[in-house]
Design a protein around this motif. Structure first.
Motif, PDB file in Angstrom:
ATOM      1  N   LEU A  58       0.863  -1.183   0.000  1.00  0.00           N
ATOM      2  CA  LEU A  58       0.000   0.000   0.000  1.00  0.00           C
ATOM      3  C   LEU A  58       0.899   1.232   0.000  1.00  0.00           C
ATOM      4  CD1 LEU A  58      -2.815   1.321   0.283  1.00  0.00           C
ATOM      5  CD2 LEU A  58      -2.499   1.182   2.771  1.00  0.00           C
ATOM      6  N   ILE A  59       0.745   2.070  -1.015  1.00  0.00           N
ATOM      7  CA  ILE A  59       1.562   3.277  -1.151  1.00  0.00           C
ATOM      8  C   ILE A  59       0.699   4.503  -0.921  1.00  0.00           C
ATOM      9  CG2 ILE A  59       2.967   4.674  -2.727  1.00  0.00           C
ATOM     10  CD1 ILE A  59       3.876   2.126  -4.058  1.00  0.00           C
ATOM     11  N   LEU A  60       1.142   5.364  -0.027  1.00  0.00           N
ATOM     12  CA  LEU A  60       0.474   6.630   0.255  1.00  0.00           C
ATOM     13  C   LEU A  60       1.339   7.763  -0.280  1.00  0.00           C
ATOM     14  CD1 LEU A  60      -0.653   6.044   3.961  1.00  0.00           C
ATOM     15  CD2 LEU A  60      -1.882   5.475   1.870  1.00  0.00           C
ATOM     16  N   LYS A  61       0.704   8.694  -0.992  1.00  0.00           N
ATOM     17  CA  LYS A  61       1.451   9.812  -1.567  1.00  0.00           C
ATOM     18  C   LYS A  61       0.952  11.129  -1.006  1.00  0.00           C
ATOM     19  CE  LYS A  61       0.645  12.206  -5.210  1.00  0.00           C
ATOM     20  NZ  LYS A  61       1.081  13.568  -4.781  1.00  0.00           N
ATOM     21  N   ASN A  62       1.884  11.934  -0.507  1.00  0.00           N
ATOM     22  CA  ASN A  62       1.629  13.351  -0.266  1.00  0.00           C
ATOM     23  C   ASN A  62       2.765  14.098  -0.947  1.00  0.00           C
ATOM     24  OD1 ASN A  62       3.712  12.851   1.738  1.00  0.00           O
ATOM     25  ND2 ASN A  62       2.067  12.326   3.179  1.00  0.00           N
ATOM     26  N   SER A  63       3.580  14.827  -0.231  1.00  0.00           N
ATOM     27  CA  SER A  63       4.766  15.400  -0.866  1.00  0.00           C
ATOM     28  C   SER A  63       5.847  14.342  -1.042  1.00  0.00           C
ATOM     29  CB  SER A  63       5.304  16.568  -0.039  1.00  0.00           C
ATOM     30  OG  SER A  63       5.645  16.128   1.266  1.00  0.00           O
ATOM     31  N   GLU A  64       5.695  13.206  -0.359  1.00  0.00           N
ATOM     32  CA  GLU A  64       6.617  12.071  -0.447  1.00  0.00           C
ATOM     33  C   GLU A  64       5.812  10.790  -0.650  1.00  0.00           C
ATOM     34  OE1 GLU A  64       8.547  12.440   3.338  1.00  0.00           O
ATOM     35  OE2 GLU A  64      10.146  13.720   2.546  1.00  0.00           O
ATOM     36  N   LEU A  65       6.525   9.679  -0.828  1.00  0.00           N
ATOM     37  CA  LEU A  65       5.880   8.371  -0.941  1.00  0.00           C
ATOM     38  C   LEU A  65       6.220   7.537   0.289  1.00  0.00           C
ATOM     39  CD1 LEU A  65       6.600   7.391  -4.681  1.00  0.00           C
ATOM     40  CD2 LEU A  65       4.541   8.443  -3.740  1.00  0.00           C
ATOM     41  N   HIS A  66       5.190   6.891   0.837  1.00  0.00           N
ATOM     42  CA  HIS A  66       5.381   5.979   1.965  1.00  0.00           C
ATOM     43  C   HIS A  66       4.689   4.663   1.641  1.00  0.00           C
ATOM     44  CE1 HIS A  66       5.963   9.959   3.797  1.00  0.00           C
ATOM     45  NE2 HIS A  66       6.777   9.353   4.637  1.00  0.00           N
ATOM     46  N   ALA A  67       5.267   3.559   2.129  1.00  0.00           N
ATOM     47  CA  ALA A  67       4.746   2.241   1.776  1.00  0.00           C
ATOM     48  C   ALA A  67       4.738   1.313   2.980  1.00  0.00           C
ATOM     49  CB  ALA A  67       5.578   1.624   0.648  1.00  0.00           C
ATOM     50  N   ALA A  68       3.757   0.398   2.978  1.00  0.00           N
ATOM     51  CA  ALA A  68       3.676  -0.648   3.997  1.00  0.00           C
ATOM     52  C   ALA A  68       3.109  -1.898   3.350  1.00  0.00           C
ATOM     53  CB  ALA A  68       2.790  -0.208   5.161  1.00  0.00           C
ATOM     54  N   ASN A  69       3.471  -3.047   3.913  1.00  0.00           N
ATOM     55  CA  ASN A  69       2.950  -4.317   3.435  1.00  0.00           C
ATOM     56  C   ASN A  69       1.462  -4.400   3.754  1.00  0.00           C
ATOM     57  OD1 ASN A  69       2.273  -7.128   3.124  1.00  0.00           O
ATOM     58  ND2 ASN A  69       4.451  -7.578   3.200  1.00  0.00           N
ATOM     59  N   LEU A  70       0.643  -4.661   2.743  1.00  0.00           N
ATOM     60  CA  LEU A  70      -0.807  -4.671   2.930  1.00  0.00           C
ATOM     61  C   LEU A  70      -1.247  -5.767   3.888  1.00  0.00           C
ATOM     62  CD1 LEU A  70      -3.492  -3.381   2.056  1.00  0.00           C
ATOM     63  CD2 LEU A  70      -3.586  -5.046   0.202  1.00  0.00           C
ATOM     64  N   ALA A  71      -0.484  -6.862   3.966  1.00  0.00           N
ATOM     65  CA  ALA A  71      -0.894  -7.999   4.798  1.00  0.00           C
ATOM     66  C   ALA A  71      -0.894  -7.657   6.281  1.00  0.00           C
ATOM     67  CB  ALA A  71       0.021  -9.193   4.538  1.00  0.00           C
ATOM     68  N   CYS A  72      -0.017  -6.756   6.700  1.00  0.00           N
ATOM     69  CA  CYS A  72       0.069  -6.458   8.129  1.00  0.00           C
ATOM     70  C   CYS A  72      -0.151  -4.977   8.443  1.00  0.00           C
ATOM     71  CB  CYS A  72       1.418  -6.906   8.692  1.00  0.00           C
ATOM     72  SG  CYS A  72       2.846  -6.198   7.839  1.00  0.00           S
ATOM     73  N   LEU A  73       0.060  -4.098   7.439  1.00  0.00           N
ATOM     74  CA  LEU A  73      -0.115  -2.653   7.615  1.00  0.00           C
ATOM     75  C   LEU A  73       0.546  -2.166   8.904  1.00  0.00           C
ATOM     76  CD1 LEU A  73      -3.720  -1.848   6.313  1.00  0.00           C
ATOM     77  CD2 LEU A  73      -1.533  -1.329   5.269  1.00  0.00           C
ATOM     78  N   GLY A  74       1.838  -2.419   8.982  1.00  0.00           N
ATOM     79  CA  GLY A  74       2.605  -1.931  10.114  1.00  0.00           C
ATOM     80  C   GLY A  74       3.206  -0.577   9.815  1.00  0.00           C
ATOM     81  N   LEU A  75       4.452  -0.432  10.142  1.00  0.00           N
ATOM     82  CA  LEU A  75       5.158   0.832   9.962  1.00  0.00           C
ATOM     83  C   LEU A  75       5.267   1.192   8.486  1.00  0.00           C
ATOM     84  CD1 LEU A  75       6.824   3.080  11.381  1.00  0.00           C
ATOM     85  CD2 LEU A  75       8.854   1.676  10.921  1.00  0.00           C
ATOM     86  N   PHE A  76       4.943   2.447   8.168  1.00  0.00           N
ATOM     87  CA  PHE A  76       5.104   2.941   6.811  1.00  0.00           C
ATOM     88  C   PHE A  76       6.526   3.474   6.636  1.00  0.00           C
ATOM     89  CE2 PHE A  76       0.588   2.650   6.763  1.00  0.00           C
ATOM     90  CZ  PHE A  76       0.210   2.583   5.433  1.00  0.00           C
TER      91      PHE A  76
END
Length: 378
Positions: A57-75
């Motif tokens: 799962l990738i979240l975009k604002n001024s930067e890109l952050h990602a986390a594993n969709l299976a556990c959605l832990g630390l981005f």
């Protein structure tokens, strides 16, 4: 595992995340050769797609952050290959673990975040269009990845817009013009949705807002357009959008902030295969229900991750037929765009064969096309 047949080793390894496979390349020359083999890369890709695993799962604002969709832990912050000029970047599409991205000055790149490999695409130069949109996907016929840019130039007789459509493929690494599409985008700036070897947009053939919207597909193999049949809606007073879920094209009908229906085309191109998966009412969510985007199935396939209004995420349970959980992770950054990217080993190191003969054919076809004054009729 030393005594196991190579096919059995490949089957076991194909079920592992990419980060483990990259480390296992150091085990031996045999394992390195196996993991780098195109057949194994496709095996790993097929398993991930079928099992709904290895999704980021990738979240975009001024930067890109990602986390594993299976556990959605630390981005974790993703270091992308383009200069951002303090403006961030735009994700133009995601396909088989590859992201197509651009920055504010129209630099373009195809990038695999899992392997950290990328390829910069040639500049298209400035465009003076009325509006322009992109689309990114995979051509299964040539096993190539293509970026499409559609530029709408101006109004013609108050009914439609002139346009230019250009394609850049990963193998050829150059832009070329293809058949134009004289329609208006219902969502200016919305990227094309890739499903079943084609990119999809919601268009209208007239300027008048009362005109019914159509779903138009650009086949990335033949580079021809076609209209996709739509579901039999009970009420046609809604705003139409498209998405993709589990590889199936989706039609999203928004009934004026009252409810949103999501339909999935189970058999591509077959009108009767449209199935309404669920409806979400405005009272089921916090805030407004202006925009809903399907993102991914859970690993069990019983739940769907949805984004609404570009900033909120929740899980919808298909069996219980209701929203079950908002996605709230400690330290989760706010976002204005969300994307699902598969973790894959898909390589950008393509064989750039000479296409001189094909280039001449393309030029001849384009000359004929322009001289005939071709107009697409959907």
């Amino acid at each position: 595992m030393a005594n196991l047949p190579l096919d059995s080793i490949a089957d076991i390894l194909s079920r592992l995340p990419v980060r483990h496979l990259l480390r296992f390349r150091c085990v031996s020359k045999l394992w390195r050769s196996l993991i780098d083999d195109p057949d194994f890369i496709q095996l790993h890709l097929r398993h991930s797609l079928k099992s709904h695993t290895n999704q980021t799962l990738i979240l975009k604002n001024s930067e890109l952050h990602a986390a594993n969709l299976a556990c959605l832990g630390l981005f974790a912050k993703l270091e992308h290959p383009l200069m951002s000029y303090h403006q961030g970047i735009k994700i133009l599409g995601s396909c088989n673990g590859l992201l197509c991205i651009r920055n504010i000055v129209e630099d373009l790149a195809i990038w695999n975040p899992s392997t950290r490999k990328h390829q910069i695409l040639p500049s298209l130069g400035s465009c003076n269009g009325y509006v322009y949109v992109y689309g990114f996907g995979h051509d299964p016929i040539t096993d190539d990845y293509k970026l499409v840019k559609i530029i709408q130039l101006g109004r013609v007789d108050g009914k439609a817009l002139d346009s230019e459509v250009k394609v850049c493929s990963l193998k050829r690494n150059r832009w070329r013009r293809i058949q134009d599409i004289p329609c208006i985008f219902s969502f200016p700036g919305a990227n094309g949705v890739f499903a079943n070897g084609a990119l999809h947009w919601v268009l209208t053939q007239k300027v008048q807002l009362s005109e019914e919207n159509v779903i138009v597909a650009l086949d990335l193999g033949s580079e021809n357009y076609r209209e996709v049949p739509q579901p039999e809606y009970k009420d046609k007073r809604f705003q139409l959008n498209v998405g993709v879920l589990g590889g199936c094209l989706c039609a999203i009908a928004n009934y004026g902030d009252v409810q949103v229906d999501l339909w999935a085309m189970k058999e591509y191109g077959v009108k009767e295969s449209w199935t309404r998966l669920f409806s979400v009412a405005s009272e089921d969510v916090i805030g407004f229900l202006r925009f809903v985007k399907p993102l991914a199935y859970s690993r069990s396939g019983d739940q769907i991750l949805l984004e609404y209004d570009n900033i909120n995420l929740f899980w919808y349970d298909l069996k219980k037929k209701k929203k079950v959980n908002d996605v709230r992770v400690p330290g989760m950054p706010l976002s204005d765009e969300t994307e699902i990217c598969l973790q894959s080993l898909v390589s950008l190191d393509v064989n750039r064969r000479q296409h001189n003969g094909e280039d001449n054919k393309d030029i001849k076809k384009m000359d004929d096309f322009l001289s005939e004054g071709f107009k697409l009729v959907l």
